[in-house]
Design a protein around this motif. Sequence first.
Motif, PDB file in Angstrom:
ATOM      1  N   MET A   1       0.855  -1.179   0.000  1.00  0.00           N
ATOM      2  CA  MET A   1       0.000   0.000   0.000  1.00  0.00           C
ATOM      3  C   MET A   1       0.898   1.238   0.000  1.00  0.00           C
ATOM      4  O   MET A   1       1.847   1.323   0.765  1.00  0.00           O
ATOM      5  N   SER A   2       0.587   2.189  -0.857  1.00  0.00           N
ATOM      6  CA  SER A   2       1.390   3.403  -0.905  1.00  0.00           C
ATOM      7  C   SER A   2       1.048   4.307   0.282  1.00  0.00           C
ATOM      8  O   SER A   2      -0.023   4.221   0.870  1.00  0.00           O
ATOM      9  N   VAL A   3       1.998   5.161   0.590  1.00  0.00           N
ATOM     10  CA  VAL A   3       1.899   6.024   1.753  1.00  0.00           C
ATOM     11  C   VAL A   3       1.751   7.474   1.305  1.00  0.00           C
ATOM     12  O   VAL A   3       2.444   7.929   0.398  1.00  0.00           O
ATOM     13  N   ILE A   4       0.866   8.188   1.967  1.00  0.00           N
ATOM     14  CA  ILE A   4       0.671   9.617   1.745  1.00  0.00           C
ATOM     15  C   ILE A   4       0.871  10.326   3.079  1.00  0.00           C
ATOM     16  O   ILE A   4       0.262   9.947   4.083  1.00  0.00           O
ATOM     17  N   ALA A   5       1.715  11.349   3.077  1.00  0.00           N
ATOM     18  CA  ALA A   5       1.879  12.191   4.264  1.00  0.00           C
ATOM     19  C   ALA A   5       0.754  13.207   4.275  1.00  0.00           C
ATOM     20  O   ALA A   5       0.361  13.735   3.230  1.00  0.00           O
ATOM     21  N   ILE A   6       0.222  13.483   5.453  1.00  0.00           N
ATOM     22  CA  ILE A   6      -0.878  14.435   5.592  1.00  0.00           C
ATOM     23  C   ILE A   6      -0.583  15.373   6.750  1.00  0.00           C
ATOM     24  O   ILE A   6       0.036  14.972   7.745  1.00  0.00           O
ATOM     25  N   ASP A   7      -1.031  16.625   6.592  1.00  0.00           N
ATOM     26  CA  ASP A   7      -0.849  17.612   7.650  1.00  0.00           C
ATOM     27  C   ASP A   7      -2.028  18.577   7.639  1.00  0.00           C
ATOM     28  O   ASP A   7      -2.529  18.933   6.569  1.00  0.00           O
ATOM     29  N   PHE A   8      -2.435  18.973   8.819  1.00  0.00           N
ATOM     30  CA  PHE A   8      -3.485  19.977   8.981  1.00  0.00           C
ATOM     31  C   PHE A   8      -2.917  21.208   9.672  1.00  0.00           C
ATOM     32  O   PHE A   8      -2.051  21.093  10.536  1.00  0.00           O
ATOM     33  N   GLU A   9      -3.441  22.359   9.307  1.00  0.00           N
ATOM     34  CA  GLU A   9      -3.261  23.589  10.063  1.00  0.00           C
ATOM     35  C   GLU A   9      -4.629  23.902  10.646  1.00  0.00           C
ATOM     36  O   GLU A   9      -5.656  23.510  10.071  1.00  0.00           O
ATOM     37  N   ALA A  10      -4.646  24.595  11.781  1.00  0.00           N
ATOM     38  CA  ALA A  10      -5.924  24.788  12.467  1.00  0.00           C
ATOM     39  C   ALA A  10      -6.039  26.179  13.074  1.00  0.00           C
ATOM     40  O   ALA A  10      -5.071  26.932  13.156  1.00  0.00           O
ATOM     41  N   SER A  11      -7.262  26.475  13.517  1.00  0.00           N
ATOM     42  CA  SER A  11      -7.576  27.776  14.095  1.00  0.00           C
ATOM     43  C   SER A  11      -6.835  28.021  15.404  1.00  0.00           C
ATOM     44  O   SER A  11      -6.563  29.155  15.767  1.00  0.00           O
ATOM     45  N   CYS A  12      -6.543  26.956  16.108  1.00  0.00           N
ATOM     46  CA  CYS A  12      -5.757  27.009  17.341  1.00  0.00           C
ATOM     47  C   CYS A  12      -5.469  25.572  17.749  1.00  0.00           C
ATOM     48  O   CYS A  12      -6.008  24.641  17.159  1.00  0.00           O
TER      49      CYS A  12
ATOM     50  N   SER B   1       1.685  14.272  13.823  1.00  0.00           N
ATOM     51  CA  SER B   1       1.000  14.744  15.022  1.00  0.00           C
ATOM     52  C   SER B   1      -0.264  13.911  15.231  1.00  0.00           C
ATOM     53  O   SER B   1      -1.028  13.686  14.292  1.00  0.00           O
ATOM     54  N   LEU B   2      -0.474  13.505  16.454  1.00  0.00           N
ATOM     55  CA  LEU B   2      -1.680  12.735  16.770  1.00  0.00           C
ATOM     56  C   LEU B   2      -2.940  13.566  16.608  1.00  0.00           C
ATOM     57  O   LEU B   2      -4.015  13.025  16.360  1.00  0.00           O
ATOM     58  N   ILE B   3      -2.833  14.861  16.707  1.00  0.00           N
ATOM     59  CA  ILE B   3      -3.996  15.748  16.632  1.00  0.00           C
ATOM     60  C   ILE B   3      -4.590  15.805  15.222  1.00  0.00           C
ATOM     61  O   ILE B   3      -5.751  16.180  15.050  1.00  0.00           O
ATOM     62  N   ASP B   4      -3.813  15.424  14.197  1.00  0.00           N
ATOM     63  CA  ASP B   4      -4.338  15.459  12.835  1.00  0.00           C
ATOM     64  C   ASP B   4      -5.562  14.566  12.659  1.00  0.00           C
ATOM     65  O   ASP B   4      -6.457  14.891  11.875  1.00  0.00           O
ATOM     66  N   GLN B   5      -5.638  13.458  13.389  1.00  0.00           N
ATOM     67  CA  GLN B   5      -6.835  12.611  13.314  1.00  0.00           C
ATOM     68  C   GLN B   5      -8.054  13.365  13.825  1.00  0.00           C
ATOM     69  O   GLN B   5      -9.143  13.248  13.258  1.00  0.00           O
ATOM     70  N   TYR B   6      -7.890  14.144  14.874  1.00  0.00           N
ATOM     71  CA  TYR B   6      -8.990  14.956  15.399  1.00  0.00           C
ATOM     72  C   TYR B   6      -9.502  15.902  14.318  1.00  0.00           C
ATOM     73  O   TYR B   6     -10.711  15.999  14.086  1.00  0.00           O
ATOM     74  N   TRP B   7      -8.584  16.618  13.656  1.00  0.00           N
ATOM     75  CA  TRP B   7      -9.012  17.575  12.639  1.00  0.00           C
ATOM     76  C   TRP B   7      -9.622  16.884  11.422  1.00  0.00           C
ATOM     77  O   TRP B   7     -10.540  17.407  10.812  1.00  0.00           O
ATOM     78  N   MET B   8      -9.143  15.696  11.082  1.00  0.00           N
ATOM     79  CA  MET B   8      -9.761  14.925  10.000  1.00  0.00           C
ATOM     80  C   MET B   8     -11.191  14.573  10.375  1.00  0.00           C
ATOM     81  O   MET B   8     -12.106  14.658   9.548  1.00  0.00           O
ATOM     82  N   THR B   9     -11.401  14.192  11.614  1.00  0.00           N
ATOM     83  CA  THR B   9     -12.744  13.844  12.087  1.00  0.00           C
ATOM     84  C   THR B   9     -13.663  15.059  12.072  1.00  0.00           C
ATOM     85  O   THR B   9     -14.824  14.964  11.637  1.00  0.00           O
TER      86      THR B   9
ATOM     87  N   HIS C   1       4.875  24.916   8.482  1.00  0.00           N
ATOM     88  CA  HIS C   1       3.654  25.394   9.120  1.00  0.00           C
ATOM     89  C   HIS C   1       2.613  25.880   8.116  1.00  0.00           C
ATOM     90  O   HIS C   1       1.721  26.641   8.457  1.00  0.00           O
ATOM     91  N   ARG C   2       2.758  25.411   6.896  1.00  0.00           N
ATOM     92  CA  ARG C   2       1.681  25.420   5.914  1.00  0.00           C
ATOM     93  C   ARG C   2       1.483  23.943   5.596  1.00  0.00           C
ATOM     94  O   ARG C   2       2.437  23.159   5.566  1.00  0.00           O
ATOM     95  N   ALA C   3       0.253  23.562   5.354  1.00  0.00           N
ATOM     96  CA  ALA C   3      -0.082  22.145   5.266  1.00  0.00           C
ATOM     97  C   ALA C   3       0.697  21.404   4.184  1.00  0.00           C
ATOM     98  O   ALA C   3       1.226  20.323   4.430  1.00  0.00           O
ATOM     99  N   ALA C   4       0.790  21.968   2.985  1.00  0.00           N
ATOM    100  CA  ALA C   4       1.511  21.265   1.911  1.00  0.00           C
ATOM    101  C   ALA C   4       2.996  21.173   2.236  1.00  0.00           C
ATOM    102  O   ALA C   4       3.612  20.122   2.036  1.00  0.00           O
ATOM    103  N   GLY C   5       3.578  22.257   2.727  1.00  0.00           N
ATOM    104  CA  GLY C   5       4.999  22.238   3.066  1.00  0.00           C
ATOM    105  C   GLY C   5       5.317  21.210   4.131  1.00  0.00           C
ATOM    106  O   GLY C   5       6.294  20.463   4.027  1.00  0.00           O
ATOM    107  N   ASP C   6       4.490  21.156   5.171  1.00  0.00           N
ATOM    108  CA  ASP C   6       4.706  20.167   6.223  1.00  0.00           C
ATOM    109  C   ASP C   6       4.509  18.747   5.704  1.00  0.00           C
ATOM    110  O   ASP C   6       5.229  17.824   6.100  1.00  0.00           O
TER     111      ASP C   6
END
Length: 176
Positions: A1-12, A90-98, A144-149
């Motif tokens: 299975m191929s791997v994709i890196a993911i990152d979220f930026e958030a309001s706080c 970051s473990l918090i990315d799952q929260y933002w995905m949800t 600290h921009r989603a694509a860059g991270d």
Amino acid sequence: MSVIAIDFEASCLPRHGRSFPIEVGIAGEGGARSWVIRPHDDWAGWDWTAEAEALHGLSRDRVEREGLPADRVFEELENAVWGRRLIADSLIDQYWMTILAQAAGVRSAPKIDHIAAFFDELAASEEHITAAVARADALGVVRHRAAGDAIWLAAVIAHVSRAGREAPAPLLEAAQ
């Protein structure tokens, strides 16, 4: 299975209040993509901090003007990552995905694995991880921009994976 890196930026960060995703980025398999997310009506009254804005550089006004609706972002994101393994640092990315999935009216969000679990599966040594981080840092991507991270994380993943295992395709382009 191929791997994709993911990152979220958030309001706080959640420790500063109720936070919502404002940008998501992915990278791997030769490219990167990001989406700015317009705040959903369900997030009205949720928190926004000056610290978060200073870190990612996206003003609330810009996010509201340039962001795409949460349901569109979720649909495009889901299509882009379908059948691939998502990994975040970051473990918090799952929260933002949800939170994004809920705003899109979807009951379950794609699962995001943490990079530490991936490293454990590969039995990656501290030496390989340190070298991978140094190589990713040398890319000079905007952090600290989603694509860059996501590009940075994908480079770490690719380097550690190549240390004796099958590697994802190298990154060829950077998103803005």
